[in-house]
Scaffold this active site. Structure first.
Site, short mmCIF file in Angstrom:
data_model
loop_
_atom_site.label_atom_id
_atom_site.label_comp_id
_atom_site.label_asym_id
_atom_site.label_seq_id
_atom_site.Cartn_x
_atom_site.Cartn_y
_atom_site.Cartn_z
N ARG A 16 98.01 -58.69 91.52
CA ARG A 16 98.12 -60.15 91.48
C ARG A 16 98.02 -60.68 92.92
O ARG A 16 97.87 -59.90 93.88
CB ARG A 16 99.44 -60.58 90.83
N ASP A 37 98.00 -50.37 92.48
CA ASP A 37 99.27 -51.11 92.39
C ASP A 37 100.28 -50.22 91.67
O ASP A 37 99.92 -49.36 90.86
CB ASP A 37 99.09 -52.41 91.60
N ASP A 60 102.01 -45.76 94.10
CA ASP A 60 103.22 -46.25 94.79
C ASP A 60 102.99 -46.03 96.27
O ASP A 60 103.00 -44.89 96.75
CB ASP A 60 104.45 -45.47 94.30
N VAL A 61 102.79 -47.10 97.02
CA VAL A 61 102.41 -46.95 98.43
C VAL A 61 103.49 -46.26 99.26
O VAL A 61 103.22 -45.72 100.33
CB VAL A 61 102.04 -48.30 99.10
N ASN A 87 97.77 -54.03 101.49
CA ASN A 87 98.23 -55.39 101.15
C ASN A 87 99.56 -55.41 100.41
O ASN A 87 100.30 -56.39 100.50
CB ASN A 87 97.13 -56.07 100.31
N TYR A 152 112.28 -58.24 106.00
CA TYR A 152 110.84 -58.55 105.89
C TYR A 152 110.23 -58.74 107.28
O TYR A 152 109.20 -58.15 107.60
CB TYR A 152 110.69 -59.81 105.04
N LYS A 156 107.19 -56.49 109.14
CA LYS A 156 105.89 -57.09 109.46
C LYS A 156 105.58 -56.98 110.96
O LYS A 156 104.43 -56.79 111.34
CB LYS A 156 105.84 -58.54 108.97
N1 LIG Z 1 103.73 -64.57 99.43
C1 LIG Z 1 103.73 -65.05 100.67
O1 LIG Z 1 104.17 -66.19 100.92
C2 LIG Z 1 103.15 -64.23 101.79
C3 LIG Z 1 102.97 -64.82 103.05
C4 LIG Z 1 102.44 -64.05 104.09
C5 LIG Z 1 102.11 -62.71 103.86
N2 LIG Z 1 102.31 -62.16 102.63
C6 LIG Z 1 101.94 -60.75 102.45
O2 LIG Z 1 100.79 -60.70 101.63
C7 LIG Z 1 100.75 -59.43 100.93
C8 LIG Z 1 100.46 -59.67 99.46
O3 LIG Z 1 101.57 -60.31 98.86
P1 LIG Z 1 101.42 -61.46 97.78
O4 LIG Z 1 101.77 -62.73 98.44
O5 LIG Z 1 100.13 -61.35 97.05
O6 LIG Z 1 102.68 -61.07 96.84
P2 LIG Z 1 102.80 -60.46 95.35
O7 LIG Z 1 104.25 -60.16 95.18
O8 LIG Z 1 102.17 -61.39 94.38
O9 LIG Z 1 101.91 -59.15 95.38
C9 LIG Z 1 102.38 -57.92 95.88
C10 LIG Z 1 101.78 -56.80 95.04
O10 LIG Z 1 102.24 -55.57 95.59
C11 LIG Z 1 102.58 -54.71 94.52
N3 LIG Z 1 103.53 -53.68 94.96
C12 LIG Z 1 104.86 -53.83 95.23
N4 LIG Z 1 105.41 -52.65 95.55
C13 LIG Z 1 104.40 -51.73 95.50
C14 LIG Z 1 104.33 -50.33 95.73
N5 LIG Z 1 105.44 -49.63 96.05
N6 LIG Z 1 103.15 -49.71 95.59
C15 LIG Z 1 102.05 -50.40 95.23
N7 LIG Z 1 102.04 -51.72 94.98
C16 LIG Z 1 103.22 -52.38 95.12
C17 LIG Z 1 103.19 -55.65 93.46
O11 LIG Z 1 103.21 -55.02 92.19
C18 LIG Z 1 102.26 -56.86 93.57
O12 LIG Z 1 101.17 -56.75 92.68
C19 LIG Z 1 102.10 -58.77 101.20
O13 LIG Z 1 101.98 -57.78 102.19
C20 LIG Z 1 102.96 -59.91 101.71
O14 LIG Z 1 104.01 -59.47 102.54
C21 LIG Z 1 102.80 -62.89 101.59
#
Ligand SMILES: NC(=O)c1ccc[n+]([C@@H]2O[C@H](COP(=O)([O-])OP(=O)(O)OC[C@H]3O[C@@H](n4cnc5c(N)ncnc54)[C@H](O)[C@@H]3O)[C@@H](O)[C@H]2O)c1
Length: 265
Positions: A16, A37, A60-61, A87, A152, A156
């Site tokens: 997602r 994922d 699982d990363v 990601n 967090y 990062k």
């Molecule tokens: N959401 C925000 O506001 C935001 C802002 C800046 C950066 N980010 C970064 O962007 C990236 C993507 O996040 P997003 O916003 O799409 O959030 P999200 O929560 O929608 O997506 C994260 C995805 O990672 C998967 N995931 C979680 N743990 C996992 C694991 N152990 N192994 C494999 N997959 C795993 C989840 O199932 C999910 O599909 C992340 O690194 C996040 O830190 C997010």
């Protein structure tokens, strides 16, 4: 010609949000994409929708063995990996003094150890072709701090360090490594921390102090911009870029507009 024609890309957290948007854009640009994922059903759904160019992978990363098995499956199916997008990520919100060790370690495992394991597993495959691009999705929170998210923020910042170390060591093998630092991401990540009844997708674009150029843009538009930056770094268009951070923050870190000063109105 499409911008990723002939390339094989792995995108973690592709079930997602930013990962899904990136995987969809990569397929549009001619890549074959592995959507990885921990939520297998989520990536299976997206991969099915994308057709033959996509492969769903349960990964699982934070697990060394999961990476070993997963990358072996990708090589068996496609014979190569040209692009890795680290990601997948987790958020935890709590005041520093209330942050539990278990939560801190959970975030380190996914946000920090995860990309390290990904790079370590995929680099030997890329080395064989003397070419590859690795894109680590960090955050604006890896460039400054914010209250309530100490675990967090620290992961990062660490990811930007991993990016530089990897770029320095892998450059001679033709592998570039960069970090994207977005402000925006999936509202699903933030939703659990919203007050009851508040929709993150609706309020997030207004909570973030974007420049005026960002007005009237939806959260999906903002996530789309992050995916486009990842695409640029994944493609050969960014051949001169490595070991660097690429902000996608609508100018948030440029500084501040001080009301009443010349140029502020
Ligand atoms: N959401 C925000 O506001 C935001 C802002 C800046 C950066 N980010 C970064 O962007 C990236 C993507 O996040 P997003 O916003 O799409 O959030 P999200 O929560 O929608 O997506 C994260 C995805 O990672 C998967 N995931 C979680 N743990 C996992 C694991 N152990 N192994 C494999 N997959 C795993 C989840 O199932 C999910 O599909 C992340 O690194 C996040 O830190 C997010």
């Amino acid at each position: 010609m499409a911008r990723l024609e002939g390339k094989v890309a792995m995108v973690t957290g592709a079930g997602r949000g930013t990962g899904e948007a990136t995987a969809r854009l990569f397929v549009q640009e001619g890549a074959r994409v592995v959507l990885a994922d921990i939520r297998e059903d989520a990536v299976e759904g997206v991969a099915k929708n994308l057709g033959d160019a996509a492969m769903a992978l349960a990964l699982d990363v934070g697990s060394e063995s999961s990476w070993k098995v997963g990358v072996a499956r990708v090589v068996e199916r496609f014979g190569r990996v040209d692009v890795l997008v680290n990601n997948a990520g987790l958020l935890h919100m709590a005041a520093l003094v209330d942050t539990q060790v278990a939560d801190f370690e959970r975030l380190m495992r996914v946000n920090q150890l995860g990309p390290f394991l990904g790079i370590r597993t995929v680099a030997p495959v890329m080395k064989e072709r003397m070419s590859g691009s690795i894109v680590n999705v960090a955050s604006i929170d890896g460039m400054r701090a914010q209250t309530g998210i100490v675990a967090y923020v620290s992961t990062k910042w660490a990811l930007r360090g991993i990016t530089r170390s990897a770029a320095l060591e892998l450059g001679r093998h033709g592998i570039r490594v960069n970090a994207v630092c977005p402000e925006a991401g999936s509202p699903d990540m933030v939703q659990p921390y919203m007050p009851e009844g508040v929709d993150a997708a609706a309020v997030l674009p207004h909570m973030q102090p974007h420049l005026r150029t960002q007005k009237d843009r939806s959260q999906a538009d903002l996530v789309g911009d992050v995916a486009k930056m990842i695409l640029f770094l994944a493609s050969d268009e960014s051949a001169s870029c490595t070991g660097a951070d690429f902000l996608v923050d609508g100018g948030n870190l440029a500084g501040r507009v001080v009301k009443g000063t010349p140029g502020s109105d």
